[in-house]
Design a protein around this motif. Sequence first.
Motif, PDB file in Angstrom:
ATOM      1  N   PHE A 173       1.033  -1.180  -0.018  1.00 14.19           N
ATOM      2  CA  PHE A 173      -0.302   0.389   0.268  1.00 14.19           C
ATOM      3  C   PHE A 173       0.536   1.619   0.257  1.00 14.19           C
ATOM      4  O   PHE A 173       0.611   2.043  -0.588  1.00 14.19           O
ATOM      5  N   LEU A 174       1.426   1.249   1.040  1.00 12.86           N
ATOM      6  CA  LEU A 174       2.650   2.789   1.004  1.00 12.86           C
ATOM      7  C   LEU A 174       3.257   2.132  -0.155  1.00 12.86           C
ATOM      8  O   LEU A 174       3.739   3.977  -0.601  1.00 12.86           O
ATOM      9  N   GLY A 175       3.893   1.768  -1.323  1.00 15.74           N
ATOM     10  CA  GLY A 175       4.180   1.360  -1.971  1.00 15.74           C
ATOM     11  C   GLY A 175       3.762   1.942  -3.272  1.00 15.74           C
ATOM     12  O   GLY A 175       4.563   3.325  -4.428  1.00 15.74           O
ATOM     13  N   ASN A 176       2.704   1.913  -3.525  1.00 15.81           N
ATOM     14  CA  ASN A 176       1.625   2.756  -4.051  1.00 15.81           C
ATOM     15  C   ASN A 176       0.749   3.998  -4.497  1.00 15.81           C
ATOM     16  O   ASN A 176       1.397   4.541  -5.317  1.00 15.81           O
ATOM     17  N   ALA A 177       1.261   4.451  -3.140  1.00 16.54           N
ATOM     18  CA  ALA A 177       0.954   5.746  -2.538  1.00 16.54           C
ATOM     19  C   ALA A 177       2.026   6.630  -3.045  1.00 16.54           C
ATOM     20  O   ALA A 177       1.871   7.842  -3.493  1.00 16.54           O
ATOM     21  N   SER A 178       3.682   6.202  -2.677  1.00 17.51           N
ATOM     22  CA  SER A 178       4.199   6.794  -2.994  1.00 17.51           C
ATOM     23  C   SER A 178       4.591   6.320  -4.387  1.00 17.51           C
ATOM     24  O   SER A 178       5.429   8.243  -5.004  1.00 17.51           O
ATOM     25  N   ILE A 179       4.269   6.367  -5.345  1.00 19.69           N
ATOM     26  CA  ILE A 179       4.206   5.872  -6.665  1.00 19.69           C
ATOM     27  C   ILE A 179       2.856   6.665  -6.662  1.00 19.69           C
ATOM     28  O   ILE A 179       3.453   8.572  -8.016  1.00 19.69           O
ATOM     29  N   PHE A 180       2.102   6.920  -6.552  1.00 22.47           N
ATOM     30  CA  PHE A 180       0.746   7.874  -7.172  1.00 22.47           C
ATOM     31  C   PHE A 180       1.011   9.346  -6.711  1.00 22.47           C
ATOM     32  O   PHE A 180       1.172  10.525  -7.650  1.00 22.47           O
ATOM     33  N   ILE A 181       2.561  10.169  -5.550  1.00 26.37           N
ATOM     34  CA  ILE A 181       2.595  11.043  -5.074  1.00 26.37           C
ATOM     35  C   ILE A 181       3.326  11.261  -6.241  1.00 26.37           C
ATOM     36  O   ILE A 181       3.395  12.935  -6.499  1.00 26.37           O
ATOM     37  N   SER A 182       4.320  10.552  -6.312  1.00 29.96           N
ATOM     38  CA  SER A 182       5.805  10.687  -7.287  1.00 29.96           C
ATOM     39  C   SER A 182       5.007  11.249  -8.825  1.00 29.96           C
ATOM     40  O   SER A 182       5.257  12.247  -9.322  1.00 29.96           O
ATOM     41  N   TYR A 183       3.794  10.122  -9.015  1.00 36.55           N
ATOM     42  CA  TYR A 183       3.309  11.191 -10.251  1.00 36.55           C
ATOM     43  C   TYR A 183       2.578  12.696 -10.736  1.00 36.55           C
ATOM     44  O   TYR A 183       2.817  12.870 -11.174  1.00 36.55           O
ATOM     45  N   PHE A 184       1.688  12.493  -9.384  1.00 35.77           N
ATOM     46  CA  PHE A 184       0.753  13.439  -9.523  1.00 35.77           C
ATOM     47  C   PHE A 184       1.814  14.412  -8.855  1.00 35.77           C
ATOM     48  O   PHE A 184       1.749  16.013  -9.696  1.00 35.77           O
ATOM     49  N   LEU A 185       2.817  14.619  -8.004  1.00 35.43           N
ATOM     50  CA  LEU A 185       3.826  15.752  -8.104  1.00 35.43           C
ATOM     51  C   LEU A 185       4.415  16.543  -9.809  1.00 35.43           C
ATOM     52  O   LEU A 185       3.771  17.107 -10.082  1.00 35.43           O
TER      53      LEU A 185
END
Length: 349
Positions: A173-185
Amino acid sequence: MSIGKEILFFFGALGAFNGFILSLYFLFFTRKKYLSNLFLGALLFVLSTRIAVTVFVYFNIDLPKIYLQIGLSACLLIGPFLYYVLKSGISNRISSQWKWHLTIWIFSILTIGFVFPYQNYPVLWNDYFAALIFLQWFCYLFISGFEIRELLQKTISNYSSSNPAERWFGIIFLGNASIFISYFLGFARVPFVSCITGALAFTFILYLIILVLLYRTRTDDLFLLNVEKDKKLNNEEALILSQKLEKIMIEKALYKNPNLSLKDVSAEINISNHQLSQFLNNNLGKNFTSFVNEFRIHNACEIITSNDKLTLESVGYDVGFNSKSTFFAAFKKHTGTTPLNYQIQALQP
């Protein structure tokens, strides 16, 4: 391409390639085919697709626009697959509605891609579809986080007390959240952040997952939060428990109680409800109702054979059934014939 960009390209592409390989492992080569494994394989596949497109488009802007469409479309499946990885891993079983859920998303992706191809509608995709895709991804992240909120709280607050499965799902979960944040930024054009950051975040999380798998001599306890549900007693333990069960059922005639529950029987032999249910399902291959009905039918056969004065309906009530129809259905299931036919055959000279 400068040395720095070559290094970024290498790690991004390597992460995508290894992601595809690992997705095939979870889809086809794990020893036990847990549903959570299949969803994880699918999740890694769509993530790897998104990462591969990001890497190649970032370093070659002249690639055909269809690649951008594929990359953005893959993002629409990341959230649903993440949700079902966590849901199936924690609950062990999920409703078959997941098939319709995923079919709707896949159908939507194909339809929108056909009607509004990126090649003809780049502004629509870049300004509107992309925003909706990130919103959908965030919604699934939020729902997934809410689903495992207790697990995350336990893992973060006291890591040492969490079990391997809790840490495994927390990493996912936290890995996917990190990937999402990176892409969103990167999508929001935050200074010094680009979409390639998401690719590097994926590579880091991917190798963390690989290290976890390589470090452990067995992995079955990772893929289900309650993997013990699949355990089976050895022959000696099963025989002892079976004899104990049979003795208590016959001596106390527990089956004659029409409201007999799993809790009642487990209390009589001093084991938990879960242990008894596990034994019945995994060792005897039957559920609790079938197990109890076997004793009731056996007793009913003895009464029918020895006493022709009682009505068949009363026999059913005497042995623990709470209705005539339930008794007749269970009798035929266990003996292959109806109570009346059994009575006729038993009383023939």
